[in-house]
Design a protein around this motif. Structure first.
Motif, PDB file in Angstrom:
ATOM      1  N   SER A  17       0.845  -1.189   0.000  1.00 53.50           N
ATOM      2  CA  SER A  17       0.000   0.000   0.000  1.00 53.50           C
ATOM      3  C   SER A  17       0.884   1.244   0.000  1.00 53.50           C
ATOM      4  CB  SER A  17      -0.881   0.015   1.249  1.00 53.50           C
ATOM      5  OG  SER A  17      -0.077   0.142   2.411  1.00 53.50           O
ATOM      6  N   LYS A  18       0.251   2.408  -0.158  1.00 54.93           N
ATOM      7  CA  LYS A  18       0.989   3.674  -0.093  1.00 54.93           C
ATOM      8  C   LYS A  18       1.637   3.839   1.279  1.00 54.93           C
ATOM      9  CE  LYS A  18       0.480   8.686  -0.535  1.00 54.93           C
ATOM     10  NZ  LYS A  18       1.421   8.893   0.538  1.00 54.93           N
ATOM     11  N   GLU A  19       0.925   3.449   2.321  1.00 53.26           N
ATOM     12  CA  GLU A  19       1.465   3.554   3.675  1.00 53.26           C
ATOM     13  C   GLU A  19       2.686   2.651   3.845  1.00 53.26           C
ATOM     14  OE1 GLU A  19      -1.826   2.985   2.976  1.00 53.26           O
ATOM     15  OE2 GLU A  19      -2.461   5.045   3.352  1.00 53.26           O
ATOM     16  N   ASP A  20       2.620   1.451   3.274  1.00 55.90           N
ATOM     17  CA  ASP A  20       3.742   0.520   3.319  1.00 55.90           C
ATOM     18  C   ASP A  20       4.952   1.126   2.598  1.00 55.90           C
ATOM     19  OD1 ASP A  20       5.288  -1.817   3.641  1.00 55.90           O
ATOM     20  OD2 ASP A  20       4.358  -2.820   1.925  1.00 55.90           O
ATOM     21  N   LEU A  21       4.727   1.705   1.421  1.00 55.39           N
ATOM     22  CA  LEU A  21       5.816   2.340   0.673  1.00 55.39           C
ATOM     23  C   LEU A  21       6.421   3.488   1.480  1.00 55.39           C
ATOM     24  CD1 LEU A  21       7.521   2.776  -1.908  1.00 55.39           C
ATOM     25  CD2 LEU A  21       5.698   4.284  -2.701  1.00 55.39           C
ATOM     26  N   ASP A  22       5.572   4.349   2.026  1.00 52.75           N
ATOM     27  CA  ASP A  22       6.059   5.473   2.821  1.00 52.75           C
ATOM     28  C   ASP A  22       6.913   5.002   3.994  1.00 52.75           C
ATOM     29  OD1 ASP A  22       4.703   7.163   1.101  1.00 52.75           O
ATOM     30  OD2 ASP A  22       3.016   7.494   2.474  1.00 52.75           O
ATOM     31  N   GLN A  23       6.487   3.931   4.653  1.00 51.98           N
ATOM     32  CA  GLN A  23       7.230   3.388   5.795  1.00 51.98           C
ATOM     33  C   GLN A  23       8.584   2.836   5.351  1.00 51.98           C
ATOM     34  OE1 GLN A  23       6.412   3.683   9.002  1.00 51.98           O
ATOM     35  NE2 GLN A  23       8.335   2.701   9.576  1.00 51.98           N
ATOM     36  N   ARG A  24       8.608   2.118   4.221  1.00 51.85           N
ATOM     37  CA  ARG A  24       9.867   1.546   3.705  1.00 51.85           C
ATOM     38  C   ARG A  24      10.851   2.648   3.308  1.00 51.85           C
ATOM     39  NH1 ARG A  24      10.339  -3.983   4.789  1.00 51.85           N
ATOM     40  NH2 ARG A  24       8.187  -4.672   4.981  1.00 51.85           N
ATOM     41  N   VAL A  25      10.331   3.708   2.710  1.00 49.33           N
ATOM     42  CA  VAL A  25      11.192   4.831   2.319  1.00 49.33           C
ATOM     43  C   VAL A  25      11.769   5.488   3.566  1.00 49.33           C
ATOM     44  CG1 VAL A  25      11.197   7.141   1.267  1.00 49.33           C
ATOM     45  CG2 VAL A  25      10.062   5.234   0.098  1.00 49.33           C
ATOM     46  N   ALA A  33      22.642  -5.346  -0.847  1.00 50.04           N
ATOM     47  CA  ALA A  33      21.775  -5.431   0.334  1.00 50.04           C
ATOM     48  C   ALA A  33      22.177  -4.453   1.443  1.00 50.04           C
ATOM     49  CB  ALA A  33      21.760  -6.851   0.873  1.00 50.04           C
ATOM     50  N   ASP A  34      23.453  -4.166   1.575  1.00 52.28           N
ATOM     51  CA  ASP A  34      23.915  -3.261   2.632  1.00 52.28           C
ATOM     52  C   ASP A  34      23.722  -1.785   2.303  1.00 52.28           C
ATOM     53  OD1 ASP A  34      24.694  -5.436   4.122  1.00 52.28           O
ATOM     54  OD2 ASP A  34      26.775  -5.369   3.412  1.00 52.28           O
ATOM     55  N   SER A  35      23.536  -1.463   1.016  1.00 56.02           N
ATOM     56  CA  SER A  35      23.484  -0.054   0.632  1.00 56.02           C
ATOM     57  C   SER A  35      22.249   0.336  -0.181  1.00 56.02           C
ATOM     58  CB  SER A  35      24.738   0.311  -0.159  1.00 56.02           C
ATOM     59  OG  SER A  35      24.919  -0.598  -1.222  1.00 56.02           O
ATOM     60  N   ALA A  36      21.360  -0.622  -0.438  1.00 51.91           N
ATOM     61  CA  ALA A  36      20.168  -0.316  -1.228  1.00 51.91           C
ATOM     62  C   ALA A  36      18.969  -1.113  -0.731  1.00 51.91           C
ATOM     63  CB  ALA A  36      20.415  -0.616  -2.707  1.00 51.91           C
ATOM     64  N   VAL A  37      17.787  -0.513  -0.898  1.00 54.15           N
ATOM     65  CA  VAL A  37      16.525  -1.167  -0.581  1.00 54.15           C
ATOM     66  C   VAL A  37      15.772  -1.298  -1.902  1.00 54.15           C
ATOM     67  CG1 VAL A  37      14.317  -0.905   0.620  1.00 54.15           C
ATOM     68  CG2 VAL A  37      16.444  -0.175   1.728  1.00 54.15           C
ATOM     69  N   VAL A  38      15.347  -2.512  -2.224  1.00 54.76           N
ATOM     70  CA  VAL A  38      14.639  -2.750  -3.476  1.00 54.76           C
ATOM     71  C   VAL A  38      13.184  -3.075  -3.159  1.00 54.76           C
ATOM     72  CG1 VAL A  38      14.511  -4.141  -5.566  1.00 54.76           C
ATOM     73  CG2 VAL A  38      16.751  -3.544  -4.609  1.00 54.76           C
ATOM     74  N   ILE A  98      -0.091   4.757  -6.068  1.00 57.07           N
ATOM     75  CA  ILE A  98       1.371   4.912  -6.116  1.00 57.07           C
ATOM     76  C   ILE A  98       1.816   5.072  -7.570  1.00 57.07           C
ATOM     77  CG2 ILE A  98       3.602   3.867  -5.582  1.00 57.07           C
ATOM     78  CD1 ILE A  98       2.141   2.256  -3.378  1.00 57.07           C
ATOM     79  N   THR A  99       1.218   4.283  -8.448  1.00 59.72           N
ATOM     80  CA  THR A  99       1.553   4.339  -9.875  1.00 59.72           C
ATOM     81  C   THR A  99       1.280   5.727 -10.438  1.00 59.72           C
ATOM     82  OG1 THR A  99       1.000   1.992 -10.064  1.00 59.72           O
ATOM     83  CG2 THR A  99       1.102   3.250 -12.104  1.00 59.72           C
ATOM     84  N   ILE A 100       0.160   6.310 -10.069  1.00 61.10           N
ATOM     85  CA  ILE A 100      -0.191   7.648 -10.525  1.00 61.10           C
ATOM     86  C   ILE A 100       0.758   8.684  -9.928  1.00 61.10           C
ATOM     87  CG2 ILE A 100      -1.964   9.455 -10.361  1.00 61.10           C
ATOM     88  CD1 ILE A 100      -4.040   7.119 -10.591  1.00 61.10           C
ATOM     89  N   LYS A 101       1.077   8.539  -8.647  1.00 64.42           N
ATOM     90  CA  LYS A 101       1.976   9.487  -7.972  1.00 64.42           C
ATOM     91  C   LYS A 101       3.316   9.592  -8.697  1.00 64.42           C
ATOM     92  CE  LYS A 101       4.454  10.350  -3.674  1.00 64.42           C
ATOM     93  NZ  LYS A 101       4.709   9.909  -2.320  1.00 64.42           N
TER      94      LYS A 101
END
Length: 169
Positions: free
Chosen positions: A7-15, A50-55, A66-69
């Motif tokens: 979800s958008k909330e999940d994406l925001d939290q991961r970022v 893995a140590d320097s990036a989140v995919v 999210i796609t529209i954003k």
């Protein structure tokens, strides 16, 4: 490890949790052949960095907001972010470009941000400002050209093209 965004909330939290790591968002669809082709390479790169990036992976059919954003119109589209700001976007199933982009932004993202700050004469995140996207900086650098660009229509009227390429009367 690759995380499937729910979800958008999940994406925001991961970022938010990524901190100063590079974030790569893969916009994909289950029915997209090129998305399936590049997926193993993305998994490999996620492990390598893995140590320097989140995919993150965003299913465009399940996450239209999210796609529209991010203005995604084709799949796969890869969005590269640092400190919450977009630094690059490209579309297509080009595994070499994906690998080179990840390497570039993992190793040079600090230099890139410094360069961006110098181009815009705005303070960077460490100086209390906010980072901008590379595309907005590139459009800002060419702002004078874009503002002066004109298109003559059949009736001879001149319409100025604004910096986003939209015709204005």
């Amino acid at each position: 490890m690759v995380h499937l965004v729910q979800s958008k909330e999940d994406l925001d939290q991961r970022v938010l949790e990524a901190g100063d790591k590079l974030i790569v968002i893969d916009f994909f669809a289950n029915w997209c052949g090129p998305c399936k082709i590049i997926s193993p390479k993305l998994e490999e790169l996620a492990q390598q960095y893995a140590d320097s990036a989140v995919v993150l992976k965003v299913n465009v059919d399940d996450n239209e907001d999210i796609t529209i954003k991010y203005n995604v119109t084709s799949m796969p589209t890869f969005v590269f972010m640092k400190n919450g700001a977009v630094v690059d976007i490209f579309a297509g199933s080009n595994s070499d470009k994906l690998a080179k982009s990840m390497e570039k932004y993992v190793t040079n993202v600090c230099e890139c941000q410094l360069e961006c700050d110098q181009l815009t004469d705005e303070p960077g995140p460490s100086e209390g400002g906010s980072a901008q996207s590379i595309s907005s900086i590139e459009s800002g650098t060419a702002e004078a050209e874009d503002a002066a660009a004109a298109d003559t229509t059949n009736d001879g009227a001149i319409e100025a093209i604004d910096q986003e390429g939209v015709l204005e009367n």
